[in-house]
Motif scaffolding. Structure first.
Motif, PDB file in Angstrom:
ATOM      1  N   ALA A 115      98.591  31.748 100.043  1.00 19.64           N
ATOM      2  CA  ALA A 115      97.769  32.126  98.900  1.00 19.64           C
ATOM      3  C   ALA A 115      96.959  30.941  98.398  1.00 19.64           C
ATOM      4  N   GLU A 116      97.519  29.749  98.473  1.00 18.03           N
ATOM      5  CA  GLU A 116      96.841  28.590  97.918  1.00 18.03           C
ATOM      6  C   GLU A 116      95.536  28.297  98.631  1.00 18.03           C
ATOM      7  N   LEU A 117      95.517  28.405  99.926  1.00 20.06           N
ATOM      8  CA  LEU A 117      94.310  28.061 100.682  1.00 20.06           C
ATOM      9  C   LEU A 117      93.340  29.232 100.789  1.00 20.06           C
ATOM     10  N   VAL A 118      93.676  30.334 100.191  1.00 19.72           N
ATOM     11  CA  VAL A 118      92.806  31.483 100.056  1.00 19.72           C
ATOM     12  C   VAL A 118      92.170  31.912 101.374  1.00 19.72           C
ATOM     13  N   PRO A 119      92.977  32.376 102.338  1.00 18.60           N
ATOM     14  CA  PRO A 119      92.369  33.068 103.473  1.00 18.60           C
ATOM     15  C   PRO A 119      91.788  34.383 102.953  1.00 18.60           C
ATOM     16  N   ASP A 120      90.997  35.034 103.751  1.00 22.53           N
ATOM     17  CA  ASP A 120      90.408  36.289 103.289  1.00 22.53           C
ATOM     18  C   ASP A 120      91.462  37.379 103.142  1.00 22.53           C
ATOM     19  N   ASP A 121      92.539  37.243 103.889  1.00 24.25           N
ATOM     20  CA  ASP A 121      93.638  38.192 103.780  1.00 24.25           C
ATOM     21  C   ASP A 121      94.774  37.676 104.636  1.00 24.25           C
ATOM     22  N   TYR A 122      95.957  38.248 104.485  1.00 24.98           N
ATOM     23  CA  TYR A 122      97.019  37.984 105.445  1.00 24.98           C
ATOM     24  C   TYR A 122      97.791  39.277 105.675  1.00 24.98           C
ATOM     25  N   LEU A 123      98.201  39.449 106.909  1.00 26.67           N
ATOM     26  CA  LEU A 123      98.838  40.682 107.349  1.00 26.67           C
ATOM     27  C   LEU A 123     100.299  40.421 107.698  1.00 26.67           C
ATOM     28  N   ILE A 124     101.168  41.270 107.214  1.00 21.59           N
ATOM     29  CA  ILE A 124     102.585  41.167 107.536  1.00 21.59           C
ATOM     30  C   ILE A 124     102.870  42.079 108.731  1.00 21.59           C
ATOM     31  N   LYS A 125     103.443  41.513 109.766  1.00 24.22           N
ATOM     32  CA  LYS A 125     103.819  42.310 110.934  1.00 24.22           C
ATOM     33  C   LYS A 125     104.982  43.251 110.582  1.00 24.22           C
ATOM     34  N   PRO A 126     105.046  44.444 111.187  1.00 29.86           N
ATOM     35  CA  PRO A 126     104.054  45.014 112.104  1.00 29.86           C
ATOM     36  C   PRO A 126     102.971  45.763 111.333  1.00 29.86           C
ATOM     37  N   PHE A 127     101.811  45.984 111.963  1.00 31.66           N
ATOM     38  CA  PHE A 127     100.734  46.762 111.353  1.00 31.66           C
ATOM     39  C   PHE A 127     100.039  47.534 112.460  1.00 31.66           C
ATOM     40  N   THR A 128      99.303  48.562 112.071  1.00 27.18           N
ATOM     41  CA  THR A 128      98.638  49.433 113.039  1.00 27.18           C
ATOM     42  C   THR A 128      97.175  49.030 113.195  1.00 27.18           C
ATOM     43  N   ALA A 129      96.531  49.591 114.219  1.00 29.90           N
ATOM     44  CA  ALA A 129      95.110  49.337 114.427  1.00 29.90           C
ATOM     45  C   ALA A 129      94.295  49.828 113.242  1.00 29.90           C
ATOM     46  N   ASP A 130      94.688  50.970 112.678  1.00 29.45           N
ATOM     47  CA  ASP A 130      93.965  51.492 111.522  1.00 29.45           C
ATOM     48  C   ASP A 130      94.087  50.567 110.320  1.00 29.45           C
ATOM     49  N   GLN A 131      95.276  50.014 110.119  1.00 34.54           N
ATOM     50  CA  GLN A 131      95.471  49.077 109.004  1.00 34.54           C
ATOM     51  C   GLN A 131      94.652  47.804 109.206  1.00 34.54           C
ATOM     52  N   LEU A 132      94.642  47.303 110.434  1.00 32.49           N
ATOM     53  CA  LEU A 132      93.851  46.112 110.746  1.00 32.49           C
ATOM     54  C   LEU A 132      92.371  46.388 110.508  1.00 32.49           C
ATOM     55  N   GLN A 133      91.906  47.532 110.984  1.00 34.81           N
ATOM     56  CA  GLN A 133      90.499  47.883 110.817  1.00 34.81           C
ATOM     57  C   GLN A 133      90.120  47.956 109.338  1.00 34.81           C
ATOM     58  N   ALA A 134      90.962  48.591 108.541  1.00 36.79           N
ATOM     59  CA  ALA A 134      90.665  48.745 107.115  1.00 36.79           C
ATOM     60  C   ALA A 134      90.572  47.380 106.427  1.00 36.79           C
ATOM     61  N   ARG A 135      91.487  46.476 106.764  1.00 40.24           N
ATOM     62  CA  ARG A 135      91.484  45.150 106.123  1.00 40.24           C
ATOM     63  C   ARG A 135      90.273  44.338 106.574  1.00 40.24           C
ATOM     64  N   LEU A 136      89.932  44.455 107.861  1.00 40.16           N
ATOM     65  CA  LEU A 136      88.781  43.724 108.367  1.00 40.16           C
ATOM     66  C   LEU A 136      87.486  44.230 107.742  1.00 40.16           C
ATOM     67  N   ILE A 137      87.344  45.540 107.635  1.00 39.72           N
ATOM     68  CA  ILE A 137      86.131  46.115 107.049  1.00 39.72           C
ATOM     69  C   ILE A 137      85.971  45.666 105.599  1.00 39.72           C
TER      70      ILE A 137
END
Length: 569
Positions: A115-137
């Protein structure tokens, strides 16, 4: 309407996503292959992979990536947070690059670090392609909205960047606070404290955002309201204990009050919560060393070196800092081992050779061998002259900390005249750097030179004011050409931040009146680059670079990227 809920917009973003170039960072080949397959499901085909941080550095130098997906755990003890820190520190990725960290680690320390270095997001495994797509969009759309702000920041055109932020604030209500945050940082970076304060107060009227409170605290500190600024930062930590930069800020407030113990405690709290942050570990080491808490300094410098080793964040000063503390603690053997490691890692580097000579001289002096120590100091002085004659201030200027250590070794071996010459030069060229001045003062105290040293620092300060006043008074009298010559003379004689900036601004002011002069313009550009090497976040440097942009634009000259923007996510 939320743009991401609009079907047409969602479709357009999905199509945009398929054209992005992606870098997957994971030390395991099967994991990279799995992520590549997931990306292919959502239409992303321009995908590269990297199994190590070193490979990432190589690839980002060769390609411009739109998205970086990095696993948290990387090779050789490093992690995705440290990689992000390194990429931003070295300006290897543009502000428009989406950076996401992927982790299965739910532990408190790692989440705080992320959180400190402020990436655009972080994903906790496991995740689906739809979840990845939504976060990327979502991340891509945010970058799209802020793109004009980023472009102007990276050009060094901060006034244009502020105008771009204003357009976001007015036209994109969903991202209004992103625009206000960037605008506040830009105003702060230009030294426009009152305007920045107004931005942060506007945000706080609507929501108690920790970043806005910290921005307001910074504005208050910069106009001298230390008590109010410290109280505000304390409130931020009570309500948002993970906002770790507040600890760093509190340390600056305590140090401004002369309370080194409180400054050390604040930094240590931040470092304990975020042990992955290399820069903060260095800060803990610096303040602990000045506070004569050598055990804490040794631990902090050791962590900083261990975290940065093998990366572009590592420097010879990391080895020199730890070596110095080890000698002061009487652990000469450990200091020698450390310096041997440094010489292997920096084989052929003259500054490393200089650091080794200085460190060994201090070791010999500690062991009671003054003649041998003095002989090494002589070699070090000769090498320092060679380094300075060959130095390229645009790339890697000689280490000022190392010069102070050399002066320390000179005092220790009876070479007082050489020590004083070095100290005067470093003090004059870095008079606006409180950390270096504190280091100088500490060496004076350790070598029994406190009174003489303070007298020298006072004299240097008076000389700097006198030199600067000549040029400034000439400008006020309307003699712009005379002012330029006087300030150029000052910058060449004492290339500190103040003189470099003032000389550059005088040149641009003269050219704005009399026309573009290629020779003078080249000199001013050189001064701006060198001033940025000293402190790229200085409002004085930012102001001078703004003037450069105005004058260059007036005469139709290309505006070079001076890489002066704030590290905004």
């Amino acid at each position: 309407m939320n743009p991401l809920d609009n079907e047409e917009m969602l479709l357009a973003l999905q199509q945009t996503l398929t054209k992005k170039r992606v870098l997957i960072v994971d030390r395991h080949t099967p994991a990279r292959d799995s992520m590549r397959l997931m990306l292919s499901v959502i239409g992303v085909t321009a995908v590269h992979g990297a199994g190590s941080a070193a490979e990432v550095i190589r690839q980002v130098r060769s390609h411009r990536f739109d998205i970086i997906l990095s696993d948290f755990v990387l090779d050789d003890g490093r992690d995705g947070q440290q990689l992000l820190e390194e990429l931003r520190h070295a300006r290897l990725i543009p502000l428009s690059t989406v950076y996401m960290i992927i982790t299965s680690e739910r532990g408190y320390t790692n989440v705080v670090a992320l959180a400190e270095l402020v990436p655009d997001d972080y994903l906790i495994k496991p995740f689906t392609a739809d979840q990845l797509q939504a976060r990327l969009i979502k991340a891509i759309y945010r970058k799209h909205v802020l793109q004009k702000c980023y472009e102007q920041i990276e050009r060094g055109a901060r006034q244009e960047a502020i105008a771009a932020c204003d357009r976001v604030i007015q036209q994109q209500p969903q991202y209004m606070y992103d625009g206000l945050r960037i605008k506040g940082e830009l105003l702060q970076s230009l030294g426009r404290t009152d305007e920045a304060e107004a931005v942060y107060r506007r945000v706080l009227e609507d929501r108690p955002a920790p970043w806005a409170r910290m921005g307001l605290a910074t504005a208050l500190r910069d106009r001298g309201a230390l008590d109010e600024a410290g109280q505000l930062a304390g409130q931020v930590l009570q309500e948002a204990p993970n906002f770790l930069s507040a600890y760093d800020f509190l340390a600056t407030v305590y140090e401004a009050r002369g309370d080194l113990a409180a400054a050390q405690q604040a930094l240590q709290q931040g470092a304990d919560a975020s042990p992955h942050n290399t820069v903060r570990q260095r800060l803990v080491g610096d303040v602990a060393a000045r506070n004569n808490d050598l055990l804490v300094a040794e631990k902090a410098y050791g962590k900083a070196l261990a975290r940065s080793k093998g990366s572009s964040l590592c420097g010879i000063d990391d080895f020199a800092n730890l070596s110095r503390v080890l000698v002061e603690r009487g652990n000469v053997a450990a200091s020698r081992k450390l310096i041997a490691d440094m010489k292997r890692e920096w084989r052929g580097d003259k500054q490393a050779d200089l650091a080794a000579l200085v460190a060994e001289s201090l070791c010999l002096a500690q062991e009671g061998s003054p003649d041998k120590a003095k002989a090494l100091v002589g070699q070090a002085l000769e090498l320092q002259q060679q380094i300075e004659s060959e130095a390229d201030p645009w790339r890697r200027p000689p280490s000022q900390r190392l010069a102070i250590d050399l002066a320390h070794a000179c005092y220790t071996t009876g070479e007082a005249a050489a020590a004083q010459k070095i100290m005067r030069q470093v003090a004059a060229e870095n008079n606006e750097d409180p950390q270096l001045i504190a280091h100088i003062t500490q060496v004076f105290a350790k070598t029994g030179q406190s009174d003489a040293g303070q007298a020298m620092l006072d004299q240097v300060g008076r000389e700097i004011v006198e030199l600067n006043n000549r040029g400034v008074l000439a400008a006020r009298a309307g003699d712009f050409a005379g002012s330029v010559q006087l300030l150029i003379q000052a910058a060449e004689q004492v290339p500190n931040l103040q003189f470099l900036v003032n000389a550059a601004k005088a040149i641009y002011t003269l050219m704005e009146r009399d026309g573009w002069d290629p020779e003078l313009a080249a000199r001013a550009y050189d001064y701006l680059m060198r001033a940025g090497q000293k402190d790229r976040k200085s409002p004085k440097v930012a102001s001078a670079r703004e003037l450069y942009g105005v004058v260059a634009k007036k005469y139709g000259m290309a505006i070079d990227n001076l890489d002066s923007g704030p590290a905004t996510s």
